[in-house]
Design a protein around this motif. Structure first.
Motif, PDB file in Angstrom:
ATOM      1  N   ARG A  11      49.869  69.197 107.623  1.00  0.00           N
ATOM      2  CA  ARG A  11      51.023  68.876 107.591  1.00  0.00           C
ATOM      3  C   ARG A  11      51.870  69.933 107.481  1.00  0.00           C
ATOM      4  NH1 ARG A  11      51.054  63.390 106.291  1.00  0.00           N
ATOM      5  NH2 ARG A  11      49.599  62.746 104.900  1.00  0.00           N
ATOM      6  N   GLY A  13      54.574  71.429 106.504  1.00  0.00           N
ATOM      7  CA  GLY A  13      55.119  71.882 104.967  1.00  0.00           C
ATOM      8  C   GLY A  13      53.302  72.829 104.845  1.00  0.00           C
ATOM      9  N   VAL A  15      51.895  75.094 107.240  1.00  0.00           N
ATOM     10  CA  VAL A  15      51.823  75.452 107.958  1.00  0.00           C
ATOM     11  C   VAL A  15      52.454  76.566 108.012  1.00  0.00           C
ATOM     12  CG1 VAL A  15      50.559  74.166 110.042  1.00  0.00           C
ATOM     13  CG2 VAL A  15      52.391  74.278 110.352  1.00  0.00           C
ATOM     14  N   TYR A  22      48.279  77.942 106.007  1.00  0.00           N
ATOM     15  CA  TYR A  22      48.391  79.325 105.626  1.00  0.00           C
ATOM     16  C   TYR A  22      47.626  78.464 104.570  1.00  0.00           C
ATOM     17  CZ  TYR A  22      50.964  81.165 101.329  1.00  0.00           C
ATOM     18  OH  TYR A  22      50.964  82.652 100.667  1.00  0.00           O
ATOM     19  N   TYR A  23      46.552  79.819 104.299  1.00  0.00           N
ATOM     20  CA  TYR A  23      45.458  80.108 103.433  1.00  0.00           C
ATOM     21  C   TYR A  23      45.548  79.054 102.263  1.00  0.00           C
ATOM     22  CZ  TYR A  23      45.052  84.408 101.670  1.00  0.00           C
ATOM     23  OH  TYR A  23      45.340  85.231 101.031  1.00  0.00           O
ATOM     24  N   PRO A  24      46.385  79.625 101.300  1.00  0.00           N
ATOM     25  CA  PRO A  24      45.974  79.256 100.288  1.00  0.00           C
ATOM     26  C   PRO A  24      46.123  77.305  99.757  1.00  0.00           C
ATOM     27  CG  PRO A  24      48.022  81.061 100.171  1.00  0.00           C
ATOM     28  CD  PRO A  24      47.204  80.748 101.483  1.00  0.00           C
ATOM     29  N   ARG A  25      46.700  76.895 101.384  1.00  0.00           N
ATOM     30  CA  ARG A  25      46.709  75.598 101.065  1.00  0.00           C
ATOM     31  C   ARG A  25      45.048  74.370 101.045  1.00  0.00           C
ATOM     32  NH1 ARG A  25      50.320  71.294  99.829  1.00  0.00           N
ATOM     33  NH2 ARG A  25      52.719  72.825  99.679  1.00  0.00           N
ATOM     34  N   TYR A  27      43.136  75.957 100.046  1.00  0.00           N
ATOM     35  CA  TYR A  27      41.884  75.824  98.802  1.00  0.00           C
ATOM     36  C   TYR A  27      42.738  74.350  98.122  1.00  0.00           C
ATOM     37  CZ  TYR A  27      40.193  79.773  99.700  1.00  0.00           C
ATOM     38  OH  TYR A  27      39.189  80.901  99.881  1.00  0.00           O
ATOM     39  N   ASP A  28      43.717  73.988  98.435  1.00  0.00           N
ATOM     40  CA  ASP A  28      44.480  72.787  98.157  1.00  0.00           C
ATOM     41  C   ASP A  28      43.374  71.508  98.549  1.00  0.00           C
ATOM     42  OD1 ASP A  28      46.279  72.885  95.725  1.00  0.00           O
ATOM     43  OD2 ASP A  28      48.012  73.389  97.732  1.00  0.00           O
ATOM     44  N   VAL A  30      40.120  71.766  99.402  1.00  0.00           N
ATOM     45  CA  VAL A  30      38.573  71.898  99.414  1.00  0.00           C
ATOM     46  C   VAL A  30      39.122  71.057  97.328  1.00  0.00           C
ATOM     47  CG1 VAL A  30      37.359  73.342  97.754  1.00  0.00           C
ATOM     48  CG2 VAL A  30      38.491  73.893 100.142  1.00  0.00           C
ATOM     49  N   HIS A  31      39.939  71.112  96.685  1.00  0.00           N
ATOM     50  CA  HIS A  31      39.884  70.714  95.329  1.00  0.00           C
ATOM     51  C   HIS A  31      40.669  69.003  96.109  1.00  0.00           C
ATOM     52  CE1 HIS A  31      40.410  70.139  91.275  1.00  0.00           C
ATOM     53  NE2 HIS A  31      41.619  69.802  91.850  1.00  0.00           N
ATOM     54  N   GLU A  32      41.362  68.520  96.250  1.00  0.00           N
ATOM     55  CA  GLU A  32      41.528  67.488  96.486  1.00  0.00           C
ATOM     56  C   GLU A  32      39.930  66.881  96.638  1.00  0.00           C
ATOM     57  OE1 GLU A  32      44.921  66.267  98.934  1.00  0.00           O
ATOM     58  OE2 GLU A  32      43.777  64.872 100.118  1.00  0.00           O
ATOM     59  N   GLU A  35      37.496  66.444  93.729  1.00  0.00           N
ATOM     60  CA  GLU A  35      38.838  65.022  92.975  1.00  0.00           C
ATOM     61  C   GLU A  35      37.809  63.927  94.028  1.00  0.00           C
ATOM     62  OE1 GLU A  35      42.147  64.560  91.409  1.00  0.00           O
ATOM     63  OE2 GLU A  35      42.351  67.065  90.782  1.00  0.00           O
ATOM     64  N   GLU A  36      38.039  64.066  95.165  1.00  0.00           N
ATOM     65  CA  GLU A  36      37.948  62.700  95.674  1.00  0.00           C
ATOM     66  C   GLU A  36      36.530  62.438  95.777  1.00  0.00           C
ATOM     67  OE1 GLU A  36      40.729  61.093  96.382  1.00  0.00           O
ATOM     68  OE2 GLU A  36      39.311  59.990  97.285  1.00  0.00           O
ATOM     69  N   MET A 108      31.781  76.848  97.183  1.00  0.00           N
ATOM     70  CA  MET A 108      32.475  76.733  96.016  1.00  0.00           C
ATOM     71  C   MET A 108      31.808  76.909  95.104  1.00  0.00           C
ATOM     72  SD  MET A 108      35.380  77.082  97.498  1.00  0.00           S
ATOM     73  CE  MET A 108      36.864  77.203  96.451  1.00  0.00           C
TER      74      MET A 108
END
Lengths: 138, 138, 138, 138
Positions: A11, A13, A15, A22-25, A27-28, A30-32, A35-36, A108
């Motif tokens: 999305r 916000g 980039v 933006y690379y920390p995103r 990891y968001d 990957v975490h999502e 959870e899925e 991971m």
């Protein structure tokens, strides 16, 4: 070998001014996806794993190749497999593709712990069986 | 060998219900430390690097050991050294400690590119000299 | 009237492809400024407020004017005053400026609660005295 | 009056140690809902709006009531209506509920701009017609 696949959206916000995620995103994402994987593939809600089982899978090691940038508007497919299934240790691999292009290859390694004291414990059998289904052939 | 050190704060919104820094946040810390390294150690504002030099250092590989959790209230010290200084390739290592405890050891490999076409180019000499100052002894 | 001022940096990963701070990031800045207000102006670490006093200040209402965009590279000054100091209710105003330009005017109303049951309680006198110092003249 | 509804998930990394969604995350949810409104209800991908139409809708004012906390595990329903449809000005209201409980009521006022110079322009008719469909009765 089965794999678990999921679509995720890059999305506005997420980039940076170069138009690249933006690379920390990442990891968001990957975490999502993690959870899925629990909710849909394992069939145990991650929420219940934490609040009822009192278990968690903190990250102990991550290794990520950034092969091609994820860009605003990409509707990425992530394919999750298991590259390590030890007693307590669980290694999950997330390969992100846009069309034919592999953008990201993330490995991971997590450890199954009791949340109350963060002590590592064996992965419960019911969950282990699910991760075995997506285990990579050696 | 010199190193560049910086203090960072683990804030309330950065930690999850287990009281541990949510790991994608950790990559935010690493990126913030990277910008500070440019502004303070290299002496070229990262902002000017991008907007005036037209250069960037996108991540191509990351490898991170999560040794001990970062917790709400921690005032972490990160120590940055250079583990690889190739023609275009720049490997920076970020070791996070709280007191005597090493919490995180991150090795991030980036490549110097022209932003207009993302083509890799040699790291300019003035910048290379600064990274050489924090190069790890082999 | 005194005010509490703080400098914050708009970093690369905070801005979108239009070069403007992605607005959810702005609330990160506001929260960071709120923690600094506690640590430095009130003189009680926000960390201790939560972990030792067992108190929190959840947000109940926010009203924000976005007057001029925050851009990558801006080193913004935020000036915090108190616009409401009720029994339990605490309204803080955050005005962000870049040079002479007011970029953001945020009024955030919080309530003092006991964290164990989220019941609202009077703001302790020692803290109230500090907020009174930055109270706006009516 | 029609409204556009969407389900969103409060994930582990979104909540703070009190188990409540860290409020800057809530603005991430609102922005994600805004992009989905474009893609699904308006029928113009937000990505194409920006990259092909060269239009954007920056936020000029936000007003949010936090009525009840969003918690880890909540699968929230957000209902979007239009409370203002001016020449250039677009006010969208996002009401978040968990079961019967209203958790959040956010009114976000944006302005239609040309991205190249951020000048405000009239909302194109084709898009206006879609927002009119979800306009609140006065």
């Amino acid at each position: 070998m089965k794999a678990f696949s999921l679509q995720q959206h890059v999305r506005f916000g997420h980039v940076d001014p170069a138009g690249i995620a933006y690379y920390p995103r990442i990891y968001d994402y990957v975490h999502e996806a993690f959870e899925e994987l629990w909710d849909v593939h394992v069939g145990r809600r991650y929420y219940h794993l934490i609040t009822e089982d009192g278990l968690g899978f903190p990250l102990v090691h991550s290794e990520v190749d950034f092969k091609s940038p994820l860009r605003f508007g990409d509707r990425v497919i992530v394919r999750i497999t298991c590259f390590k299934l030890g007693t307590s240790s669980l290694g999950l691999r997330y390969v992100y593709t846009v069309g034919e292009t592999v953008c990201l290859d993330a490995r991971m390694t997590t450890v199954c712990v009791r949340l109350k004291d963060l002590a590592s414990i064996p992965i419960p059998d019911a969950y282990r069986a699910r991760f075995a289904q997506i285990l990579e052939q050696s």
